[in-house]
Design a protein around this motif. Structure first.
Motif, mmCIF file in Angstrom:
data_model
loop_
_atom_site.group_PDB
_atom_site.id
_atom_site.type_symbol
_atom_site.label_atom_id
_atom_site.label_comp_id
_atom_site.label_asym_id
_atom_site.label_seq_id
_atom_site.Cartn_x
_atom_site.Cartn_y
_atom_site.Cartn_z
ATOM 1 N N ILE A 283 113.906 30.858 19.337
ATOM 2 C CA ILE A 283 113.821 30.497 17.916
ATOM 3 C C ILE A 283 113.955 28.991 17.744
ATOM 4 O O ILE A 283 113.219 28.365 16.956
ATOM 5 C CB ILE A 283 114.893 31.246 17.119
ATOM 6 C CG1 ILE A 283 114.553 32.739 17.034
ATOM 7 C CG2 ILE A 283 115.028 30.676 15.710
ATOM 8 C CD1 ILE A 283 115.642 33.584 16.411
ATOM 9 N N GLY A 284 114.893 28.365 18.459
ATOM 10 C CA GLY A 284 115.057 26.917 18.350
ATOM 11 C C GLY A 284 113.817 26.167 18.795
ATOM 12 O O GLY A 284 113.386 25.212 18.134
ATOM 13 N N ILE A 285 113.214 26.593 19.902
ATOM 14 C CA ILE A 285 111.998 25.927 20.387
ATOM 15 C C ILE A 285 110.848 26.100 19.407
ATOM 16 O O ILE A 285 110.095 25.149 19.124
ATOM 17 C CB ILE A 285 111.636 26.473 21.779
ATOM 18 C CG1 ILE A 285 112.709 26.097 22.799
ATOM 19 C CG2 ILE A 285 110.276 25.943 22.227
ATOM 20 C CD1 ILE A 285 112.500 26.714 24.171
ATOM 21 N N VAL A 286 110.690 27.311 18.861
ATOM 22 C CA VAL A 286 109.599 27.568 17.916
ATOM 23 C C VAL A 286 109.768 26.729 16.658
ATOM 24 O O VAL A 286 108.794 26.153 16.127
ATOM 25 C CB VAL A 286 109.538 29.071 17.590
ATOM 26 C CG1 VAL A 286 108.585 29.331 16.425
ATOM 27 C CG2 VAL A 286 109.097 29.862 18.810
ATOM 28 N N ILE A 287 110.997 26.623 16.155
ATOM 29 C CA ILE A 287 111.227 25.849 14.926
ATOM 30 C C ILE A 287 110.974 24.365 15.176
ATOM 31 O O ILE A 287 110.408 23.669 14.313
ATOM 32 C CB ILE A 287 112.651 26.102 14.403
ATOM 33 C CG1 ILE A 287 112.780 27.552 13.930
ATOM 34 C CG2 ILE A 287 112.984 25.153 13.258
ATOM 35 C CD1 ILE A 287 114.167 27.923 13.472
ATOM 36 N N VAL A 288 111.373 23.857 16.333
ATOM 37 C CA VAL A 288 111.082 22.451 16.651
ATOM 38 C C VAL A 288 109.577 22.217 16.705
ATOM 39 O O VAL A 288 109.065 21.200 16.209
ATOM 40 C CB VAL A 288 111.751 22.063 17.988
ATOM 41 C CG1 VAL A 288 111.241 20.715 18.477
ATOM 42 C CG2 VAL A 288 113.260 22.019 17.832
ATOM 43 N N PHE A 289 108.841 23.156 17.305
ATOM 44 C CA PHE A 289 107.385 23.016 17.369
ATOM 45 C C PHE A 289 106.772 22.987 15.972
ATOM 46 O O PHE A 289 105.933 22.129 15.665
ATOM 47 C CB PHE A 289 106.801 24.176 18.180
ATOM 48 C CG PHE A 289 105.307 24.255 18.129
ATOM 49 C CD1 PHE A 289 104.518 23.411 18.896
ATOM 50 C CD2 PHE A 289 104.678 25.177 17.295
ATOM 51 C CE1 PHE A 289 103.141 23.483 18.842
ATOM 52 C CE2 PHE A 289 103.291 25.250 17.242
ATOM 53 C CZ PHE A 289 102.521 24.401 18.011
ATOM 54 N N PHE A 290 107.196 23.910 15.109
ATOM 55 C CA PHE A 290 106.645 23.933 13.751
ATOM 56 C C PHE A 290 107.075 22.706 12.964
ATOM 57 O O PHE A 290 106.317 22.223 12.106
ATOM 58 C CB PHE A 290 107.083 25.203 13.034
ATOM 59 C CG PHE A 290 106.194 26.387 13.284
ATOM 60 C CD1 PHE A 290 105.099 26.632 12.482
ATOM 61 C CD2 PHE A 290 106.444 27.255 14.331
ATOM 62 C CE1 PHE A 290 104.267 27.710 12.713
ATOM 63 C CE2 PHE A 290 105.620 28.331 14.583
ATOM 64 C CZ PHE A 290 104.526 28.565 13.770
ATOM 65 N N ASP A 291 108.269 22.190 13.225
ATOM 66 C CA ASP A 291 108.706 20.994 12.517
ATOM 67 C C ASP A 291 107.880 19.782 12.921
ATOM 68 O O ASP A 291 107.655 18.871 12.116
ATOM 69 C CB ASP A 291 110.186 20.744 12.806
ATOM 70 C CG ASP A 291 110.731 19.569 12.022
ATOM 71 O OD1 ASP A 291 110.789 19.660 10.778
ATOM 72 O OD2 ASP A 291 111.088 18.550 12.642
ATOM 73 N N LEU A 292 107.395 19.766 14.162
ATOM 74 C CA LEU A 292 106.565 18.653 14.616
ATOM 75 C C LEU A 292 105.121 18.788 14.163
ATOM 76 O O LEU A 292 104.482 17.800 13.783
ATOM 77 C CB LEU A 292 106.618 18.562 16.147
ATOM 78 C CG LEU A 292 107.966 18.152 16.756
ATOM 79 C CD1 LEU A 292 107.911 18.255 18.265
ATOM 80 C CD2 LEU A 292 108.348 16.751 16.328
#
Length: 401
Positions: A283-292
């Motif tokens: 979840i943390g990796i996915v949210i960082v990707f979407f935030d970028l």
């Protein structure tokens, strides 16, 4: 003269009822933690209908995932099923008695203690001990002092509890199982190794809990930092599982009985912690990707102002031209310069006429940048929304259309 209110009273004393001894079939602390988590989730579910219909699924997903991870953190920390094992066998019940019973002996290992259960499985009519109710659930703590060797006043908590259990006359199968955790010599150091593994694992679990709280707070302010703490929460849970696997006794726990041996395997709390930790990291990796890549969409998902992560930069015409030249997109390994579509608006202190150009222009740029992975560092013009009440209208940002 006896009246209605004299029922079950003897010689005028208050009413006395016989003791109703019931077996403890569940962990009371664990059941209380689960009940508290369910009540909290239901309370949040009750306020979801107060949001607009298009946001209700988003709120439901966020609340469910967040509170479910928190519930797993607490219940696994205090749970009693990191390792489990049981066997159904014929075994002696009392010391000095030749009668044997057919019973199920179970072992449940947690971070703080070991639980031993004894349940008679044969029909009571055919039992050799017809007057006995055999349904035991005994817990022996080891938090957290190893103590001196032996069973004296300076011995560990587990050793002292074992001696008290002998004095109380607990059944032999329970004492036989716990005796393996009281030994502390050569390769038979199950109690020492499980206590040490539980100590380090529970520290990692307690460290994961405030990280989970910070992640929930940061998700409503700075999404990327919330994602970092979410991934850190998962990493600490995975660390707890790793510590439990590595620090525990290298020799497998084998407790022999007449019908076979009790061997332990990883229980539900171990697997829940492992799954929850993996899910938090993903979840943390996915949210960082979407935030970028999709900062506006993820901001609306968490209910945050899309412009909260941008700062205003005042550039002159020459500086603006330099910035435009630095922004490019790579197509077939060739630099193709293109318009970055920045939000630009004139400086209100400088008159803007056909003959006079503004001295500076203002652009919106993200505070934190990852140039390799981020889709765009600059804010593009906002498109016209169908419902102006859903997305805030910024008067200083030009609108298309």
């Amino acid at each position: 003269m006896n009246g209605f209110f004299d029922f079950a009273r003897k010689e005028g004393f208050p009413t006395q009822f016989p003791a109703n001894k019931t077996a403890v079939t569940v962990d009371v602390l664990e059941a209380g933690l689960i009940l508290a988590s369910v009540m909290l989730i239901l309370c949040f579910y009750m306020i979801i209908p107060g949001f607009r219909r298009k946001y209700q699924p988003v709120i439901f997903v966020r609340v469910t995932l967040s509170l479910l991870i928190g519930a797993i953190l607490i219940t696994s920390n205090f749970g009693q099923a990191w390792e489990v094992g049981e066997i159904t066998t014929h075994t002696s019940y009392k010391a000095g008695a030749k009668e044997e019973i057919l019973a199920t002996v179970g072992v449940r290992l947690g971070l703080r203690s070991v639980n031993v259960t004894l349940l008679q499985t044969e029909d009571k009519k055919n039992s050799k001990l017809p007057g006995e109710k055999i349904d035991y659930n005994e817990r022996f703590w080891w938090t957290w002092d190893q103590g001196l060797f032996g069973f004296g006043p300076y011995a560990g908590v587990l050793q002292q509890s074992f001696r008290q259990a002998q004095n109380r006359g607990l059944p032999l199968p329970i004492l036989w199982v716990v005796d393996y955790f009281t030994m502390d010599g050569e390769g038979l150091r199950y109690g020492r190794h499980y206590r040490t593994a539980g100590w380090y694992a529970h520290i990692a679990m307690w460290a994961a809990f405030p990280c989970w709280l910070l992640a929930n707070v940061l998700f409503i302010s700075v999404i990327r930092y919330g994602a970092y703490f979410s991934a850190l929460t998962g990493a600490l849970q995975l660390l707890a599982c790793l510590l439990w696997v590595v620090v525990r006794n290298p020799n497998p726990l084998i407790i022999p009985f007449e019908a076979g041996n009790i061997t332990t395997k990883y229980g539900i709390h171990f697997w829940l912690t492992l799954i929850s930790g993996t899910a938090c990291v993903i979840i943390g990796i996915v949210i960082v990707f979407f935030d970028l890549r999709y900062p506006d969409d993820i901001a609306l998902f968490f209910g945050i102002d899309p412009l909260a992560d941008y700062e205003e930069y005042h550039l002159t015409a020459s500086e603006l031209a330099v910035v435009r030249q630095k922004v490019y997109s790579e197509v077939v390994r060739q630099k193709v310069y293109s318009d970055i579509g920045m939000v630009e608006f004139a400086n209100p202190d400088v008159p803007d006429t056909d003959k006079t150009q503004p001295a500076t222009r203002c652009v919106l740029k993200r505070r934190t940048t990852v140039r390799v992975a981020q889709k765009s560092l600059f804010r593009k013009p906002t498109t016209t929304a169908e419902d102006e009440n859903e997305i805030p209208l910024y008067l200083n940002v030009p609108r298309q259309g």
